[in-house]
Design a protein around this motif. Structure first.
Motif, PDB file in Angstrom:
ATOM      1  N   TRP A 145      22.314 -16.159  15.616  1.00 34.93           N
ATOM      2  CA  TRP A 145      21.540 -16.919  16.126  1.00 34.93           C
ATOM      3  C   TRP A 145      21.554 -17.575  17.742  1.00 34.93           C
ATOM      4  O   TRP A 145      22.741 -17.769  18.099  1.00 34.93           O
ATOM      5  N   PHE A 147      20.271 -20.691  20.503  1.00 33.45           N
ATOM      6  CA  PHE A 147      19.363 -21.733  20.662  1.00 33.45           C
ATOM      7  C   PHE A 147      19.968 -22.486  21.828  1.00 33.45           C
ATOM      8  O   PHE A 147      21.096 -22.393  22.563  1.00 33.45           O
ATOM      9  N   PHE A 166      14.793 -24.273  21.791  1.00 35.44           N
ATOM     10  CA  PHE A 166      14.251 -23.388  20.843  1.00 35.44           C
ATOM     11  C   PHE A 166      15.567 -22.807  20.029  1.00 35.44           C
ATOM     12  O   PHE A 166      16.629 -22.950  20.505  1.00 35.44           O
ATOM     13  N   ASP A 167      14.966 -22.256  18.879  1.00 32.94           N
ATOM     14  CA  ASP A 167      15.958 -21.445  18.069  1.00 32.94           C
ATOM     15  C   ASP A 167      15.380 -20.141  17.832  1.00 32.94           C
ATOM     16  O   ASP A 167      14.210 -20.067  17.707  1.00 32.94           O
ATOM     17  N   SER A 168      16.247 -19.328  17.781  1.00 31.73           N
ATOM     18  CA  SER A 168      15.759 -17.770  17.362  1.00 31.73           C
ATOM     19  C   SER A 168      16.819 -16.989  16.855  1.00 31.73           C
ATOM     20  O   SER A 168      18.253 -17.311  16.981  1.00 31.73           O
ATOM     21  N   ASP A 169      16.457 -16.115  16.276  1.00 29.59           N
ATOM     22  CA  ASP A 169      17.251 -14.935  15.899  1.00 29.59           C
ATOM     23  C   ASP A 169      17.699 -14.069  17.188  1.00 29.59           C
ATOM     24  O   ASP A 169      17.204 -14.176  18.228  1.00 29.59           O
ATOM     25  N   PHE A 172      14.941 -12.361  19.209  1.00 30.23           N
ATOM     26  CA  PHE A 172      13.820 -13.040  19.367  1.00 30.23           C
ATOM     27  C   PHE A 172      12.325 -12.902  18.468  1.00 30.23           C
ATOM     28  O   PHE A 172      11.120 -12.961  19.029  1.00 30.23           O
ATOM     29  N   GLU A 173      12.635 -12.375  17.375  1.00 33.80           N
ATOM     30  CA  GLU A 173      11.581 -12.141  16.250  1.00 33.80           C
ATOM     31  C   GLU A 173      11.095 -13.492  15.726  1.00 33.80           C
ATOM     32  O   GLU A 173      10.182 -13.694  15.414  1.00 33.80           O
ATOM     33  N   LYS A 174      12.291 -14.450  15.182  1.00 37.00           N
ATOM     34  CA  LYS A 174      11.956 -15.543  14.640  1.00 37.00           C
ATOM     35  C   LYS A 174      12.245 -16.749  15.476  1.00 37.00           C
ATOM     36  O   LYS A 174      13.268 -17.332  15.609  1.00 37.00           O
ATOM     37  N   PHE A 175      11.190 -16.899  16.393  1.00 34.30           N
ATOM     38  CA  PHE A 175      11.249 -17.753  17.692  1.00 34.30           C
ATOM     39  C   PHE A 175      10.622 -19.185  17.364  1.00 34.30           C
ATOM     40  O   PHE A 175       9.639 -19.068  16.922  1.00 34.30           O
ATOM     41  N   GLN A 176      11.353 -20.133  17.543  1.00 36.71           N
ATOM     42  CA  GLN A 176      10.737 -21.603  17.371  1.00 36.71           C
ATOM     43  C   GLN A 176      11.062 -22.575  18.350  1.00 36.71           C
ATOM     44  O   GLN A 176      12.439 -22.783  18.509  1.00 36.71           O
TER      45      GLN A 176
END
Length: 188
Positions: A145, A147, A166-169, A172-176
């Motif tokens: 992860w 961030f 931001f936070d992401s896997d 960068f597929e689960k990007f918030q």
């Protein structure tokens, strides 16, 4: 005779006490040096070029290549870490030999938490030509992860995004994003 023996014992004891008194010295400086030595790295390396490989079916596969001018090993501390005070260049190789390049002016990896802290001109360029720019980025190796709470600029082939945190896997597929917009200066 009894007084003579007592007199000799008193003289011996007095001589020992005086000897011990004068043999003691202030060694506070030595004690301070021990503290300094405990704060020094247990290992140092210059111009490192580490290759992480995997051996599978009689084939050696290159997974990653880490380069750095300087590595400091602080595994002698209660909270163990490895420091890269002059930055890193990390190339991660995908299944089809695609490359993701990670650059930072400074990095520290904490052994117990599996957190990597990248600081200063952090750039991640993926094999898909997506590029992330920020001043600080954390990577949790266990959770895979990424961030940050800092401003970032994320340039993709489909456009760009900028914001604060931001936070992401790792892909960068689960990007918030935490906040959209924000001030970000991109150095040349």
């Amino acid at each position: 005779m009894k007084y003579k023996s007592l007199y000799i014992i008193k003289n011996i004891v007095a001589a020992l006490v005086v000897t011990m008194f004068f043999s003691c010295k202030n060694n506070f400086g030595d004690v301070q040096k021990v503290g300094v030595l405990q704060n020094q790295p247990v290992g140092e390396a210059e111009n490192i070029d580490l290759k992480y490989t995997e051996y599978e079916d009689s084939v050696v596969k290159l997974l990653a290549n880490l380069k750095s001018p300087n590595l400091l090993d602080y595994s002698n501390r209660p909270f163990k870490f490895t420091e890269f005070p002059e930055g890193i260049e990390l190339i991660i190789y995908g299944d089809g030999n695609e490359e993701t390049v990670i650059l930072a002016d400074y990095a520290v990896s904490y052994a117990e938490t599996d957190i990597i802290d990248l600081q200063g001109n952090v750039i991640i360029a993926t094999q898909d030509k997506d590029t992330l720019f920020t001043e600080q980025l954390y990577y949790n190796q266990q959770l895979e992860w990424v961030f940050t709470n800092n401003p970032f600029y994320f340039k993709r082939t489909t456009g760009f995004t900028k914001g604060n945190g931001f936070d992401s896997d790792k892909n960068f597929e689960k990007f918030q994003m935490h906040e959209t917009g924000g001030d970000f200066e991109l150095d040349n």
